[in-house]
Write an enzyme that holds these catalytic residues in place. Structure first.
Site, mmCIF file in Angstrom:
data_model
loop_
_atom_site.group_PDB
_atom_site.id
_atom_site.type_symbol
_atom_site.label_atom_id
_atom_site.label_comp_id
_atom_site.label_asym_id
_atom_site.label_seq_id
_atom_site.Cartn_x
_atom_site.Cartn_y
_atom_site.Cartn_z
ATOM 1 N N GLU A 1 -7.657 8.388 6.111
ATOM 2 C CA GLU A 1 -7.507 9.123 7.118
ATOM 3 C C GLU A 1 -7.978 10.607 7.082
ATOM 4 O O GLU A 1 -7.344 11.522 7.456
ATOM 5 C CB GLU A 1 -6.418 9.204 8.164
ATOM 6 C CG GLU A 1 -5.784 7.640 8.391
ATOM 7 C CD GLU A 1 -4.609 7.660 9.300
ATOM 8 O OE1 GLU A 1 -4.150 8.755 9.489
ATOM 9 O OE2 GLU A 1 -4.085 6.737 9.731
ATOM 10 N N ARG B 1 0.892 -1.165 -0.104
ATOM 11 C CA ARG B 1 0.200 0.135 -0.196
ATOM 12 C C ARG B 1 0.723 1.400 -0.066
ATOM 13 O O ARG B 1 1.593 1.378 0.885
ATOM 14 C CB ARG B 1 -0.857 -0.070 1.297
ATOM 15 C CG ARG B 1 -1.893 1.226 1.241
ATOM 16 C CD ARG B 1 -2.913 1.009 2.508
ATOM 17 N NE ARG B 1 -3.462 2.383 2.397
ATOM 18 C CZ ARG B 1 -3.463 3.269 3.312
ATOM 19 N NH1 ARG B 1 -2.983 2.760 4.718
ATOM 20 N NH2 ARG B 1 -4.034 4.451 3.391
HETATM 21 O O1 IFM Z 1 2.512 7.804 9.727
HETATM 22 C C1 IFM Z 1 1.138 7.957 9.933
HETATM 23 C C2 IFM Z 1 0.667 7.646 8.556
HETATM 24 O O2 IFM Z 1 0.869 8.467 7.828
HETATM 25 C C3 IFM Z 1 -0.899 7.574 8.768
HETATM 26 N N1 IFM Z 1 -1.298 6.690 9.663
HETATM 27 C C4 IFM Z 1 -0.467 6.830 11.071
HETATM 28 C C5 IFM Z 1 0.899 6.783 10.936
HETATM 29 C C6 IFM Z 1 1.527 6.736 12.343
HETATM 30 O O3 IFM Z 1 1.326 7.913 12.770
#
Ligand code: IFM
Length: 452
Positions: free
Chosen positions: A168, A79
């Site tokens: 996210e 990914r």
């Molecule tokens: O590094 C991040 C990633 O970019 C998005 N999710 C959480 C990870 C850890 O903080």
């Protein structure tokens, strides 16, 4: 519990995840334009160690070696994210073919090695010109995103097995526009709420284009979800946990999977809520082929009437924290997945990120990250537990392949299965990398169905 005693389906995807700005470097090469993260990271005070992603892991030049490493680990999924400013440097103008060439080489390189490409279109590196025009709070950014998604999928098409529109969106909107911790570093509730609506709308609007250009691929979105637990059994704290859930989880899950924003959050935000036009929610809730879930920890919250809605205060972890200060709480992963299954009509799930930062040290050429091994083991077992209870999980992606630029923490926090010596760019697999490779090999040999 020994994770090697568990059986996962024979076609389960065992992968790792990364993101463009965190690993690529080469920010000025082959026509890439500036992103909001270039701007944010180069403003003094925004990044703990003063670093930027200008070089990062130099993956832009070392991608072949990185793919070879993935193959050696036995992964069957990778990914990664595509940098919008490489593909459309101005955000909504001409397509930069050289930028697409890079991702085409990467995707073909993965396919040659038998690794399925899982591409995320937006992992936070918005082209700076779009932010100059207002960024995600501006509705026009939705159209720009759709044009970008069109350019990518016209070129890469079905060669990418899975496209996720967004990673996210909570972070992109709330950390970026409300809390000022991520690019573009703004602190305005209204802007954040508008940004969240437009990120969701951009996701839904792009789904049509993705399906037209890559009909053989699967399309979805990736959310970070946290179970919300009350700091005490007091009714006020329980209500606070419910509100936090609305703010963090349901604000994204409900529009995507039910076509409506959660009532409690909508009322709670009062007149700060975003403007919604006719048809927006139908667009946002277009069917998904998969839902990506990122899981790291839980939130423990108490009622706090002195802060804006959701009027909660986060408490420190009750259990052991990682280097990020996040509690190691694997049972929360089972809880999140069972809750999704209970409350929503779900597409297949991919655990799209899970991992931990620890204070890794290179000693005599190796890194003994036994805490990370234990973290992964416990979380993979928790995932399996949800599968035993019927949750349709198709894959697991460890965050992250290698140490990288951890946003506001710069290079101080190491999440990788592979250690990166930033002076030399040497990649040194940690003990967790060998452990993960061993687990994958063992699961392949076992050719199992889900059972404990
Ligand atoms: O590094 C991040 C990633 O970019 C998005 N999710 C959480 C990870 C850890 O903080």
């Amino acid at each position: 519990m020994n994770v090697n005693d568990l059986r996962f389906p024979a076609d389960f995807v065992w992968g790792v995840a990364t993101a463009s700005y965190q690993i690529e470097g080469a920010v000025d090469e082959d026509g890439r334009g500036p992103s909001i993260w270039d701007t944010f990271a180069s403003s003094p005070g925004n990044i703990d160690d003063g670093a930027t992603g200008a070089v990062a892991c130099d993956h832009y030049h070392r991608w072949e070696q990185d793919l070879d490493l993935m193959k050696r680990l036995g992964l069957n999924g990778y990914r990664f994210s595509i940098a919008w400013p490489r593909v459309i440097p101005s955000g909504d103008g001409a397509v930069n073919q050289a930028g697409l060439d890079f991702y085409e080489r990467l995707v073909d390189g993965l396919l040659e090695r038998g690794i399925a490409p899982f591409a995320t279109l937006y992992h936070w590196d918005l082209p700076q010109p779009l932010q100059d025009a207002g960024g995600w709070p501006q509705r026009g950014t939705v159209d720009a995103f759709v044009a970008y998604a069109d350019a990518v999928t016209r070129r890469l098409g079905d060669r990418v097995a899975f496209y996720a529109t967004m990673n996210e969106p909570w972070c992109a909107s709330f950390l970026g526009y409300v809390l000022g911790q991520h690019a573009p570093g703004l602190r305005d509730h209204r802007l954040g709420l508008r940004a969240s609506h437009h990120l969701l709308l951009a996701h839904g609007s792009a789904m049509e284009v993705l399906r037209a250009n890559a009909p053989g691929s699967r399309h979805g979105i990736v959310l970070n979800l946290n179970p919300a637990h009350p700091a005490s059994p007091a009714p006020a704290d329980r209500a606070a946990a419910e509100r936090f859930d609305g703010f963090f989880n349901r604000w994204f899950l409900d529009p995507l999977l039910r076509g409506s924003y959660p009532d409690d959050a909508w009322r709670g935000y009062g007149d700060a809520v975003p403007t919604i036009e006719d048809g927006d929610l139908a667009t946002i809730s277009r069917p998904l082929d998969f839902l990506g879930v990122n899981y790291y920890s839980r939130a423990i919250v108490a009622d706090d009437a002195n802060v804006p809605w959701p009027a909660v205060r986060g408490l420190p972890p009750k259990g052991t924290p990682t280097e990020m200060g996040w509690e190691v709480y694997p049972q929360g992963l089972t809880e999140v997945l069972l809750r999704l299954q209970r409350e929503y009509e779900l597409p297949p799930i991919y655990l799209a990120e899970n991992g931990a930062a620890y204070r890794d040290e290179l000693k005599n050429g190796s890194v003994d990250d036994s805490e990370r091994v234990s973290f992964l083991e416990q979380h993979i077992a928790a995932l399996h537990e949800a599968m035993v209870h019927g949750v349709d999980v198709r894959g697991y992606f460890a965050w992250s392949l290698m140490d990288n630029f951890e946003w506001g923490h710069g290079f101080e926090k190491r999440f990788g299965l592979v250690y990166v010596d930033y002076e030399t760019q040497a990649r040194i697999p940690k003990r967790s990398a060998s452990w993960y490779a061993g687990l994958i090999a063992q699961q392949r040999g076992a050719k199992g169905a889900v059972r404990s």
